[in-house]
Design an enzyme around this catalytic site. Structure first.
Site, PDB file in Angstrom:
ATOM      1  N   ASN A   1      17.742  34.991 -29.705  1.00  0.00           N
ATOM      2  CA  ASN A   1      17.961  35.761 -31.127  1.00  0.00           C
ATOM      3  C   ASN A   1      18.149  37.303 -31.464  1.00  0.00           C
ATOM      4  O   ASN A   1      17.995  38.341 -30.275  1.00  0.00           O
ATOM      5  CB  ASN A   1      16.613  35.479 -31.578  1.00  0.00           C
ATOM      6  CG  ASN A   1      15.159  35.753 -30.547  1.00  0.00           C
ATOM      7  OD1 ASN A   1      15.093  35.588 -30.194  1.00  0.00           O
ATOM      8  ND2 ASN A   1      15.113  37.036 -31.130  1.00  0.00           N
TER       9      ASN A   1
ATOM     10  N   HIS B   1       1.725  34.689 -19.239  1.00  0.00           N
ATOM     11  CA  HIS B   1       1.792  35.294 -20.023  1.00  0.00           C
ATOM     12  C   HIS B   1       0.816  36.597 -20.176  1.00  0.00           C
ATOM     13  O   HIS B   1      -0.710  35.347 -20.422  1.00  0.00           O
ATOM     14  CB  HIS B   1       2.535  35.138 -21.464  1.00  0.00           C
ATOM     15  CG  HIS B   1       3.373  34.802 -20.893  1.00  0.00           C
ATOM     16  ND1 HIS B   1       3.913  33.353 -20.320  1.00  0.00           N
ATOM     17  CD2 HIS B   1       4.970  35.159 -21.471  1.00  0.00           C
ATOM     18  CE1 HIS B   1       5.370  32.828 -20.874  1.00  0.00           C
ATOM     19  NE2 HIS B   1       5.849  33.039 -20.814  1.00  0.00           N
TER      20      HIS B   1
ATOM     21  N   HIS C   1       9.232  29.519 -31.437  1.00  0.00           N
ATOM     22  CA  HIS C   1       9.430  29.523 -30.255  1.00  0.00           C
ATOM     23  C   HIS C   1      10.229  28.012 -29.500  1.00  0.00           C
ATOM     24  O   HIS C   1      11.064  28.264 -28.920  1.00  0.00           O
ATOM     25  CB  HIS C   1       8.191  29.074 -29.245  1.00  0.00           C
ATOM     26  CG  HIS C   1       7.402  29.120 -27.704  1.00  0.00           C
ATOM     27  ND1 HIS C   1       8.311  30.013 -27.221  1.00  0.00           N
ATOM     28  CD2 HIS C   1       7.178  28.010 -26.733  1.00  0.00           C
ATOM     29  CE1 HIS C   1       8.082  29.193 -25.930  1.00  0.00           C
ATOM     30  NE2 HIS C   1       7.087  28.164 -25.994  1.00  0.00           N
TER      31      HIS C   1
ATOM     32  N   HIS D   1       7.140  25.895 -19.005  1.00  0.00           N
ATOM     33  CA  HIS D   1       7.029  26.437 -18.209  1.00  0.00           C
ATOM     34  C   HIS D   1       6.433  25.641 -16.989  1.00  0.00           C
ATOM     35  O   HIS D   1       4.657  25.166 -17.464  1.00  0.00           O
ATOM     36  CB  HIS D   1       5.548  28.125 -18.610  1.00  0.00           C
ATOM     37  CG  HIS D   1       6.426  29.087 -19.552  1.00  0.00           C
ATOM     38  ND1 HIS D   1       7.054  29.626 -18.583  1.00  0.00           N
ATOM     39  CD2 HIS D   1       6.555  29.149 -20.422  1.00  0.00           C
ATOM     40  CE1 HIS D   1       7.981  30.987 -19.580  1.00  0.00           C
ATOM     41  NE2 HIS D   1       7.894  30.178 -20.744  1.00  0.00           N
TER      42      HIS D   1
ATOM     43  N   SER E   1      11.073  31.483 -19.615  1.00  0.00           N
ATOM     44  CA  SER E   1      11.900  30.314 -20.943  1.00  0.00           C
ATOM     45  C   SER E   1      13.419  30.222 -20.970  1.00  0.00           C
ATOM     46  O   SER E   1      13.772  31.210 -20.711  1.00  0.00           O
ATOM     47  CB  SER E   1      11.423  30.460 -22.525  1.00  0.00           C
ATOM     48  OG  SER E   1      10.159  31.141 -22.457  1.00  0.00           O
TER      49      SER E   1
ATOM     50  N   ALA F   1      13.792  34.902 -21.641  1.00  0.00           N
ATOM     51  CA  ALA F   1      14.026  34.805 -22.878  1.00  0.00           C
ATOM     52  C   ALA F   1      13.627  36.020 -23.754  1.00  0.00           C
ATOM     53  O   ALA F   1      12.448  37.033 -23.548  1.00  0.00           O
ATOM     54  CB  ALA F   1      13.703  33.919 -23.569  1.00  0.00           C
TER      55      ALA F   1
ATOM     56  N   MET G   1       8.377  39.495 -23.990  1.00  0.00           N
ATOM     57  CA  MET G   1       6.438  39.464 -23.770  1.00  0.00           C
ATOM     58  C   MET G   1       6.383  39.330 -22.308  1.00  0.00           C
ATOM     59  O   MET G   1       5.075  38.838 -22.006  1.00  0.00           O
ATOM     60  CB  MET G   1       6.409  38.057 -24.846  1.00  0.00           C
ATOM     61  CG  MET G   1       6.470  38.442 -26.582  1.00  0.00           C
ATOM     62  SD  MET G   1       5.726  36.186 -27.540  1.00  0.00           S
ATOM     63  CE  MET G   1       7.010  37.304 -28.872  1.00  0.00           C
ATOM     64  N   SER G   2       7.135  39.611 -21.443  1.00  0.00           N
ATOM     65  CA  SER G   2       6.884  39.025 -19.905  1.00  0.00           C
ATOM     66  C   SER G   2       7.570  40.277 -19.537  1.00  0.00           C
ATOM     67  O   SER G   2       7.710  41.439 -19.635  1.00  0.00           O
ATOM     68  CB  SER G   2       7.038  37.579 -19.350  1.00  0.00           C
ATOM     69  OG  SER G   2       9.154  37.620 -19.852  1.00  0.00           O
TER      70      SER G   2
ATOM     71  N   TYR H   1      -0.629  37.590 -22.582  1.00  0.00           N
ATOM     72  CA  TYR H   1      -0.717  37.045 -24.420  1.00  0.00           C
ATOM     73  C   TYR H   1      -1.924  36.384 -23.786  1.00  0.00           C
ATOM     74  O   TYR H   1      -2.357  34.857 -24.925  1.00  0.00           O
ATOM     75  CB  TYR H   1       0.056  36.678 -25.112  1.00  0.00           C
ATOM     76  CG  TYR H   1       1.714  35.538 -25.073  1.00  0.00           C
ATOM     77  CD1 TYR H   1       1.061  33.993 -24.942  1.00  0.00           C
ATOM     78  CD2 TYR H   1       2.313  36.249 -24.597  1.00  0.00           C
ATOM     79  CE1 TYR H   1       2.287  33.727 -25.028  1.00  0.00           C
ATOM     80  CE2 TYR H   1       3.795  35.153 -24.197  1.00  0.00           C
ATOM     81  CZ  TYR H   1       3.735  34.043 -24.492  1.00  0.00           C
ATOM     82  OH  TYR H   1       4.103  33.164 -23.916  1.00  0.00           O
ATOM     83  N   GLU H   2      -1.957  34.874 -22.952  1.00  0.00           N
ATOM     84  CA  GLU H   2      -2.756  33.672 -22.702  1.00  0.00           C
ATOM     85  C   GLU H   2      -3.420  33.872 -21.741  1.00  0.00           C
ATOM     86  O   GLU H   2      -4.257  33.499 -21.342  1.00  0.00           O
ATOM     87  CB  GLU H   2      -1.359  32.598 -21.780  1.00  0.00           C
ATOM     88  CG  GLU H   2      -0.441  31.852 -21.867  1.00  0.00           C
ATOM     89  CD  GLU H   2       0.036  32.104 -21.542  1.00  0.00           C
ATOM     90  OE1 GLU H   2       0.207  30.275 -20.912  1.00  0.00           O
ATOM     91  OE2 GLU H   2       1.491  31.772 -20.458  1.00  0.00           O
TER      92      GLU H   2
HETATM   93  N1  HPA Z   1      10.610  38.915 -29.057  1.00  0.00           N
HETATM   94  C1  HPA Z   1       9.656  38.880 -28.409  1.00  0.00           C
HETATM   95  N2  HPA Z   1      10.125  37.870 -27.192  1.00  0.00           N
HETATM   96  C2  HPA Z   1      11.121  37.218 -27.509  1.00  0.00           C
HETATM   97  C3  HPA Z   1      11.729  36.906 -28.683  1.00  0.00           C
HETATM   98  C4  HPA Z   1      11.586  38.317 -29.876  1.00  0.00           C
HETATM   99  O1  HPA Z   1      12.471  38.526 -30.399  1.00  0.00           O
HETATM  100  N3  HPA Z   1      12.677  36.750 -28.122  1.00  0.00           N
HETATM  101  C5  HPA Z   1      12.627  36.047 -27.155  1.00  0.00           C
HETATM  102  N4  HPA Z   1      11.398  36.282 -26.636  1.00  0.00           N
END
Ligand code: HPA
Length: 265
Positions: A226, A77, A238, A55, A24, A107, A202-203, A79-80
């Site tokens: 963030n 991912h 997202h 993606h 991302s 990200a 998450m990756s 989670y998919e």
């Molecule tokens: N947590 C998990 N995955 C993320 C985050 C987060 O704050 N920001 C971007 N991907």
């Protein structure tokens, strides 16, 4: 091994030694690939289906600077659908086709007040908090992968130098892998801080394990979109991740170009 796709890659006549996996926010690097040959994942046996905004699901074979590269635009991912080995076919095929180094991007949320949204971190080590492995079901001694130097120390030194020469601030720290797709709770963020992580995402971790299993050297970079949940007032989404990532894309792309150009032939 994924010999069928590896043969298709070899048949293109391209000889990438470096693969880049764009997460991302990093997608604009694809526009910097010279002389690109575009192969949809759907045309390559064992490559994943991707379905997340931002993606693309396409492999680009081309050049960045003097290097032939294979650029994976998009990952599937865990989670998919729950498959932590979703990228295995792609990584094994690239390794079998002669790729020696995997440069990953993602990200992430920051857990460290000194690492701010819009800034970049090189992954020095990881925490596999999902406690699942993409190597479950593998056979033989090779499955017992040594992850001490999972993020290649010599390549990290070169990347650090390349960032410094390019005038780009590059933090370094530990990336904690959570399954998602929900973001963390404030209590989970405090836990991750105590565990010694600077970034959460998450990756990346399953692909690092797969790449080390396939004998590749690995580098990984996080773009902070963030502060972790509870560390900033703003709500997480997202859309917010993609918006911040979009603003920072020029910096992220500049880092990748500088790093890749500096890698050994
Ligand atoms: N947590 C998990 N995955 C993320 C985050 C987060 O704050 N920001 C971007 N991907």
């Amino acid at each position: 091994m994924n010999n069928e796709a590896a043969q298709m890659l070899r048949a293109t006549g391209r000889r990438p030694r470096i693969a880049v996996l764009l997460g991302s926010g990093w997608a604009p690097l694809a526009q910097r690939v010279a002389d690109p040959l575009r192969l949809p994942y759907a045309s390559l046996p064992g490559f994943p289906q991707t379905g997340i905004a931002g993606h693309a699901g396409e492999l680009l074979l081309g050049r960045i600077g003097a290097h032939e590269v294979a650029v994976l635009c998009g990952r599937r991912h865990a989670y998919e659908g729950g498959d932590v080995a979703a990228m295995k076919g792609a990584i094994d095929a690239l390794a079998a086709a002669g790729v020696q180094t995997l440069v990953q991007t993602n990200a992430a949320g920051s857990l460290d007040e000194t690492m701010r949204p819009g800034e970049l971190m090189m992954v020095a080590d990881h925490l596999n908090l999902v406690q699942h492995s993409p190597l479950v079901g593998e056979r033989g001694a090779a499955r017992f992968v040594d992850l001490r130097d999972a993020y290649d120390p010599a390549l990290r030194t070169q990347a650090r130098e390349a960032a410094r020469r390019a005038g780009i601030t590059l933090h370094e720290g530990v990336y904690a892998w959570v399954l998602g797709p929900q973001f963390e709770t404030p209590a989970e963020i405090r836990m991750l801080q105590r565990l010694g992580a600077q970034a959460v995402g998450m990756s990346t971790v399953p692909e690092t394990i797969l790449a080390r299993h396939a004998g590749l050297r690995v580098l990984a970079f996080s773009l902070f979109t963030n502060m972790g949940c509870g560390l900033q007032a703003e709500a997480l989404s997202h859309a917010h991740t993609l918006a911040v990532a979009g603003d920072s894309a020029p910096l992220a792309v500049a880092l990748l170009e500088a790093v890749i150009t500096a890698l050994p032939a």
